[in-house]
Design a protein around this motif. Structure first.
Motif, PDB file in Angstrom:
ATOM      1  N   PRO A 157       0.840  -1.206   0.000  1.00 50.43           N
ATOM      2  CA  PRO A 157       0.000   0.000   0.000  1.00 50.43           C
ATOM      3  C   PRO A 157       0.872   1.253   0.000  1.00 50.43           C
ATOM      4  CG  PRO A 157      -0.704  -1.558   1.693  1.00 50.43           C
ATOM      5  CD  PRO A 157       0.623  -2.046   1.191  1.00 50.43           C
ATOM      6  N   GLU A 158       0.503   2.226  -0.813  1.00 51.34           N
ATOM      7  CA  GLU A 158       1.225   3.494  -0.860  1.00 51.34           C
ATOM      8  C   GLU A 158       0.221   4.638  -0.877  1.00 51.34           C
ATOM      9  OE1 GLU A 158       4.394   3.858  -3.770  1.00 51.34           O
ATOM     10  OE2 GLU A 158       4.380   1.686  -4.041  1.00 51.34           O
ATOM     11  N   ASP A 159       0.545   5.678  -0.136  1.00 44.92           N
ATOM     12  CA  ASP A 159      -0.333   6.848  -0.062  1.00 44.92           C
ATOM     13  C   ASP A 159      -0.129   7.699  -1.311  1.00 44.92           C
ATOM     14  OD1 ASP A 159      -1.983   8.887   0.627  1.00 44.92           O
ATOM     15  OD2 ASP A 159      -0.852   9.551   2.382  1.00 44.92           O
ATOM     16  N   ILE A 160      -0.813   7.301  -2.383  1.00 42.23           N
ATOM     17  CA  ILE A 160      -0.711   7.985  -3.669  1.00 42.23           C
ATOM     18  C   ILE A 160      -2.033   8.694  -3.944  1.00 42.23           C
ATOM     19  CG2 ILE A 160      -0.385   7.668  -6.152  1.00 42.23           C
ATOM     20  CD1 ILE A 160       1.144   5.084  -5.494  1.00 42.23           C
ATOM     21  N   PRO A 161      -2.008   9.984  -4.240  1.00 40.03           N
ATOM     22  CA  PRO A 161      -3.260  10.693  -4.549  1.00 40.03           C
ATOM     23  C   PRO A 161      -3.960  10.057  -5.748  1.00 40.03           C
ATOM     24  CG  PRO A 161      -1.455  12.244  -4.215  1.00 40.03           C
ATOM     25  CD  PRO A 161      -0.834  10.882  -4.285  1.00 40.03           C
TER      26      PRO A 161
ATOM     27  N   ASN B 182      -9.777   7.948 -12.420  1.00 38.06           N
ATOM     28  CA  ASN B 182      -9.221   8.690 -13.549  1.00 38.06           C
ATOM     29  C   ASN B 182      -7.704   8.590 -13.450  1.00 38.06           C
ATOM     30  OD1 ASN B 182      -8.987  10.393 -15.777  1.00 38.06           O
ATOM     31  ND2 ASN B 182      -9.096  12.250 -14.528  1.00 38.06           N
ATOM     32  N   LYS B 183      -7.109   7.681 -14.231  1.00 40.16           N
ATOM     33  CA  LYS B 183      -5.668   7.431 -14.136  1.00 40.16           C
ATOM     34  C   LYS B 183      -4.874   8.593 -14.721  1.00 40.16           C
ATOM     35  CE  LYS B 183      -3.010   4.931 -16.921  1.00 40.16           C
ATOM     36  NZ  LYS B 183      -1.736   5.690 -16.961  1.00 40.16           N
ATOM     37  N   PRO B 184      -3.891   9.087 -13.976  1.00 40.35           N
ATOM     38  CA  PRO B 184      -3.073  10.172 -14.519  1.00 40.35           C
ATOM     39  C   PRO B 184      -2.061   9.663 -15.534  1.00 40.35           C
ATOM     40  CG  PRO B 184      -2.260   9.548 -12.360  1.00 40.35           C
ATOM     41  CD  PRO B 184      -3.513   8.738 -12.599  1.00 40.35           C
ATOM     42  N   THR B 185      -1.479  10.589 -16.249  1.00 37.47           N
ATOM     43  CA  THR B 185      -0.415  10.264 -17.192  1.00 37.47           C
ATOM     44  C   THR B 185       0.792   9.682 -16.458  1.00 37.47           C
ATOM     45  OG1 THR B 185      -1.121  12.072 -18.613  1.00 37.47           O
ATOM     46  CG2 THR B 185       1.113  11.262 -18.926  1.00 37.47           C
ATOM     47  N   ASN B 186       1.474   8.746 -17.107  1.00 43.91           N
ATOM     48  CA  ASN B 186       2.727   8.164 -16.621  1.00 43.91           C
ATOM     49  C   ASN B 186       2.595   7.396 -15.312  1.00 43.91           C
ATOM     50  OD1 ASN B 186       4.246   9.060 -18.837  1.00 43.91           O
ATOM     51  ND2 ASN B 186       4.537  11.072 -17.906  1.00 43.91           N
ATOM     52  N   MET B 187       1.420   6.857 -15.045  1.00 40.39           N
ATOM     53  CA  MET B 187       1.248   5.935 -13.922  1.00 40.39           C
ATOM     54  C   MET B 187       0.999   4.535 -14.474  1.00 40.39           C
ATOM     55  SD  MET B 187      -1.642   5.716 -10.883  1.00 40.39           S
ATOM     56  CE  MET B 187      -0.846   6.806  -9.694  1.00 40.39           C
ATOM     57  N   VAL B 188       1.806   3.561 -14.027  1.00 40.85           N
ATOM     58  CA  VAL B 188       1.602   2.165 -14.403  1.00 40.85           C
ATOM     59  C   VAL B 188       0.438   1.619 -13.589  1.00 40.85           C
ATOM     60  CG1 VAL B 188       2.659  -0.131 -14.430  1.00 40.85           C
ATOM     61  CG2 VAL B 188       4.025   1.882 -14.989  1.00 40.85           C
ATOM     62  N   VAL B 189      -0.382   0.760 -14.192  1.00 41.56           N
ATOM     63  CA  VAL B 189      -1.579   0.278 -13.506  1.00 41.56           C
ATOM     64  C   VAL B 189      -1.238  -0.642 -12.346  1.00 41.56           C
ATOM     65  CG1 VAL B 189      -3.679  -1.107 -13.760  1.00 41.56           C
ATOM     66  CG2 VAL B 189      -3.093   0.596 -15.481  1.00 41.56           C
ATOM     67  N   HIS B 190      -0.355  -1.629 -12.546  1.00 44.87           N
ATOM     68  CA  HIS B 190      -0.003  -2.498 -11.426  1.00 44.87           C
ATOM     69  C   HIS B 190       1.460  -2.893 -11.496  1.00 44.87           C
ATOM     70  CE1 HIS B 190       0.317  -6.343 -13.569  1.00 44.87           C
ATOM     71  NE2 HIS B 190      -0.731  -5.972 -14.257  1.00 44.87           N
ATOM     72  N   PRO B 191       2.033  -3.338 -10.372  1.00 42.64           N
ATOM     73  CA  PRO B 191       3.463  -3.646 -10.334  1.00 42.64           C
ATOM     74  C   PRO B 191       3.869  -4.661 -11.389  1.00 42.64           C
ATOM     75  CG  PRO B 191       2.577  -3.588  -8.116  1.00 42.64           C
ATOM     76  CD  PRO B 191       1.398  -3.513  -9.045  1.00 42.64           C
ATOM     77  N   ALA B 192       5.048  -4.445 -11.942  1.00 42.50           N
ATOM     78  CA  ALA B 192       5.653  -5.338 -12.924  1.00 42.50           C
ATOM     79  C   ALA B 192       7.153  -5.139 -12.819  1.00 42.50           C
ATOM     80  CB  ALA B 192       5.152  -5.004 -14.331  1.00 42.50           C
ATOM     81  N   PRO B 193       7.940  -6.033 -13.392  1.00 45.63           N
ATOM     82  CA  PRO B 193       9.391  -5.842 -13.353  1.00 45.63           C
ATOM     83  C   PRO B 193       9.773  -4.457 -13.858  1.00 45.63           C
ATOM     84  CG  PRO B 193       8.866  -8.020 -14.189  1.00 45.63           C
ATOM     85  CD  PRO B 193       7.559  -7.294 -14.059  1.00 45.63           C
ATOM     86  N   GLY B 194      10.494  -3.720 -13.031  1.00 42.88           N
ATOM     87  CA  GLY B 194      10.884  -2.364 -13.381  1.00 42.88           C
ATOM     88  C   GLY B 194       9.914  -1.312 -12.890  1.00 42.88           C
ATOM     89  N   ASN B 195       8.732  -1.734 -12.436  1.00 48.45           N
ATOM     90  CA  ASN B 195       7.727  -0.802 -11.908  1.00 48.45           C
ATOM     91  C   ASN B 195       7.078  -1.421 -10.678  1.00 48.45           C
ATOM     92  OD1 ASN B 195       7.492   1.486 -14.000  1.00 48.45           O
ATOM     93  ND2 ASN B 195       7.329  -0.345 -15.271  1.00 48.45           N
ATOM     94  N   ALA B 196       7.843  -1.572  -9.613  1.00 46.37           N
ATOM     95  CA  ALA B 196       7.354  -2.264  -8.422  1.00 46.37           C
ATOM     96  C   ALA B 196       6.567  -1.353  -7.493  1.00 46.37           C
ATOM     97  CB  ALA B 196       8.526  -2.885  -7.661  1.00 46.37           C
ATOM     98  N   THR B 197       6.751  -0.044  -7.615  1.00 46.99           N
ATOM     99  CA  THR B 197       6.075   0.895  -6.721  1.00 46.99           C
ATOM    100  C   THR B 197       5.458   2.029  -7.525  1.00 46.99           C
ATOM    101  OG1 THR B 197       8.088   2.218  -6.410  1.00 46.99           O
ATOM    102  CG2 THR B 197       7.716   0.401  -4.864  1.00 46.99           C
ATOM    103  N   GLY B 198       4.630   2.816  -6.846  1.00 45.27           N
ATOM    104  CA  GLY B 198       4.035   3.980  -7.486  1.00 45.27           C
ATOM    105  C   GLY B 198       2.948   3.663  -8.489  1.00 45.27           C
ATOM    106  N   THR B 199       2.398   2.445  -8.445  1.00 46.04           N
ATOM    107  CA  THR B 199       1.381   2.049  -9.411  1.00 46.04           C
ATOM    108  C   THR B 199      -0.022   2.328  -8.885  1.00 46.04           C
ATOM    109  OG1 THR B 199       1.023  -0.222  -8.630  1.00 46.04           O
ATOM    110  CG2 THR B 199       2.920   0.163 -10.081  1.00 46.04           C
ATOM    111  N   LEU B 200      -0.996   2.207  -9.779  1.00 47.66           N
ATOM    112  CA  LEU B 200      -2.388   2.403  -9.387  1.00 47.66           C
ATOM    113  C   LEU B 200      -2.801   1.394  -8.325  1.00 47.66           C
ATOM    114  CD1 LEU B 200      -5.046   3.922  -9.912  1.00 47.66           C
ATOM    115  CD2 LEU B 200      -5.563   2.220 -11.677  1.00 47.66           C
ATOM    116  N   VAL B 201      -2.356   0.146  -8.460  1.00 47.77           N
ATOM    117  CA  VAL B 201      -2.691  -0.876  -7.468  1.00 47.77           C
ATOM    118  C   VAL B 201      -2.145  -0.505  -6.098  1.00 47.77           C
ATOM    119  CG1 VAL B 201      -2.147  -3.237  -6.739  1.00 47.77           C
ATOM    120  CG2 VAL B 201      -3.024  -2.816  -9.033  1.00 47.77           C
ATOM    121  N   ASN B 202      -0.910  -0.004  -6.034  1.00 41.45           N
ATOM    122  CA  ASN B 202      -0.355   0.431  -4.751  1.00 41.45           C
ATOM    123  C   ASN B 202      -1.244   1.493  -4.110  1.00 41.45           C
ATOM    124  OD1 ASN B 202       2.577   0.084  -6.534  1.00 41.45           O
ATOM    125  ND2 ASN B 202       2.335  -1.028  -4.609  1.00 41.45           N
TER     126      ASN B 202
END
Length: 433
Positions: free
Chosen positions: A136-140, A154-174
């Motif tokens: 869990p991450e406190d992401i607006p 409403n997904k913002p630009t440059n946000m990955v939807v869910h964790p994947a190799p190279g994108n483990a944090t900062g995703t919509l799922v987090n």
């Protein structure tokens, strides 16, 4: 049901003119969105049963037993195996080699740069992917709608939807895990895809029997192997609306609506040039580019692409911009293939502004825009094009039947500020004398 945020059509003043076209905010009468099933193409040396395993597990367990037939010289082991299993990434092969799952002439080889020669007997089993853990991450988050069953974001630009190799944090799922006060979730290997393999503008193939809830998502009690119920997703650079299931029934119902082509979505884009004719239907299969795995190809004939699948898109020019150097285009999808709009736009000769992967580069956009506009605007165009940081594509509208009440509900969100700024700048060039 309770809407957390009412729709604000004037929240982005520079995009208000979008509302002048009623068709831009209406939903397609007969939307068709087909399930995208992730699969690898047949490869020499891979049996039918192992290919079926690849289709279920994203190559996990695929076996290759083959003699090397290199005509001249030597070739790295990882490169040779990658060339024999269509569509697999070299990184995935390297992981299997380092795990001791590859042998040459009966001897286990764990060095990815090992050189193979003609006549070598190679045996390889592709390793399973390790689960990724989503914290869990406190992401607006821009929550457009929420009740106890579904969530529309409403997904913002440059946000990955869910964790994947190279994108483990900062995703919509987090962000959703934090928003719903849930603990960490592990994503099974069936659901782990790199950005290069991202499913966009369509459904996720990984929702199957492996996806199960212990209790309602909103209660916080769920199996550790389950992530929030993302029913579909968008590319990292694409902004716009997504629906999230909050319990098992909602997930199953929304997935069935996707399967039956009942989810209604409208996209808008800014293109390099203007399509001709101004409206139409593109019915061209799409397959992965075997020379560049992050790109798809509209397969019009023999080409360097993997297994092509039926893909159909309808488009309509809403507004011609900058003397014909660009256009605001509406898209309605009949299928939901990876990068479908981006690949079909390239096929039409109108790649999306800012889409470096599909030809809409800054240099290409600037050249085309300057060709169509008076020289006194060229300096202004240089500044405008320099602001392109992603493909100008936005998921404008989303409509579906509520999984519990059966009510037909729909939502719209105007494009974000970066899209609106480019649109406003192109309109200014269109109208100034």
């Amino acid at each position: 049901m309770h809407s957390l945020h009412s729709l604000s059509w004037t929240s982005i003043p520079t995009a208000r003119a979008l509302l002048t076209s009623s068709s831009l905010l209406s939903f397609p009468r007969n939307p068709r969105i087909s399930r995208l099933v992730r699969a690898c193409s047949d490869a020499t040396g891979v049996s039918n049963s192992d290919d079926a395993t690849a289709r279920r597990n994203n190559y996990a367990g695929v076996r290759l037993e083959e003699r090397v037939h290199v005509k001249s010289g030597k070739l790295r082991l990882d490169s040779w195996i990658s060339s024999r299993i269509s569509g697999i990434s070299r990184a995935r092969v390297q992981s299997s080699i380092r795990s001791g799952l590859v042998s040459v002439n009966g001897r286990v080889i764990d060095k990815v740069s090992h050189m193979v020669r003609i006549g070598d007997e190679v045996s390889c089993t592709i390793a399973e992917l390790e689960p990724l853990k989503a914290e869990p991450e406190d992401i607006p988050l821009d929550i457009v709608y929420e009740d106890e069953h579904v969530l529309v974001v409403n997904k913002p630009t440059n946000m990955v939807v869910h964790p994947a190799p190279g994108n483990a944090t900062g995703t919509l799922v987090n962000g959703i895990l934090h928003h719903c006060s849930l603990s960490a979730a592990a994503i099974p290997h069936q659901e782990v895809f790199s950005e290069a393999e991202d499913v966009s503008d369509g459904e996720l193939s990984c929702f199957s029997a492996d996806y199960s809830y212990q209790n309602d998502f909103s209660s916080g009690a769920y199996e550790a192997s389950v992530r929030p119920g993302i029913v579909h997703r968008l590319d990292k650079g694409t902004s716009g609306l997504l629906v999230v299931a909050k319990n098992e029934k909602s997930h199953a119902d929304l997935s069935e609506q996707f399967k039956q082509h009942a989810i209604k979505r409208v996209y808008v884009s800014l293109t390099c040039g203007v399509p001709s004719p101004a409206s139409g239907r593109v019915d061209i299969p799409i397959g992965r580019d075997l020379n560049n795995r992050i790109r798809m190809i509209a397969a019009t004939g023999p080409s360097n692409c993997g297994k092509a699948r039926h893909a159909a898109s309808r488009y309509k020019v809403i507004e011609v911009l900058a003397g014909g150097g660009s256009a605001l285009v509406e898209w309605r999808l009949e299928t939901g293939r990876t990068h479908q709009i981006r690949a079909h736009a390239k096929y039409l000769g109108i790649p999306l502004l800012g889409d470096e992967v599909y030809g809409g580069t800054k240099s290409m956009a600037l050249s085309l825009l300057q060709l169509r506009t008076p020289s006194n605007f060229h300096g202004q165009l240089v500044q405008l094009v320099s602001k392109l940081e992603r493909p100008c594509l936005h998921a404008l509208s989303l409509g579906f039947k509520h999984p519990y009440t059966g009510d037909k509900i729909r939502f719209s969100r105007l494009p974000p500020a970066d899209f609106a700024e480019i649109l406003s700048g192109l309109r200014a060039i269109n109208t100034e004398k």
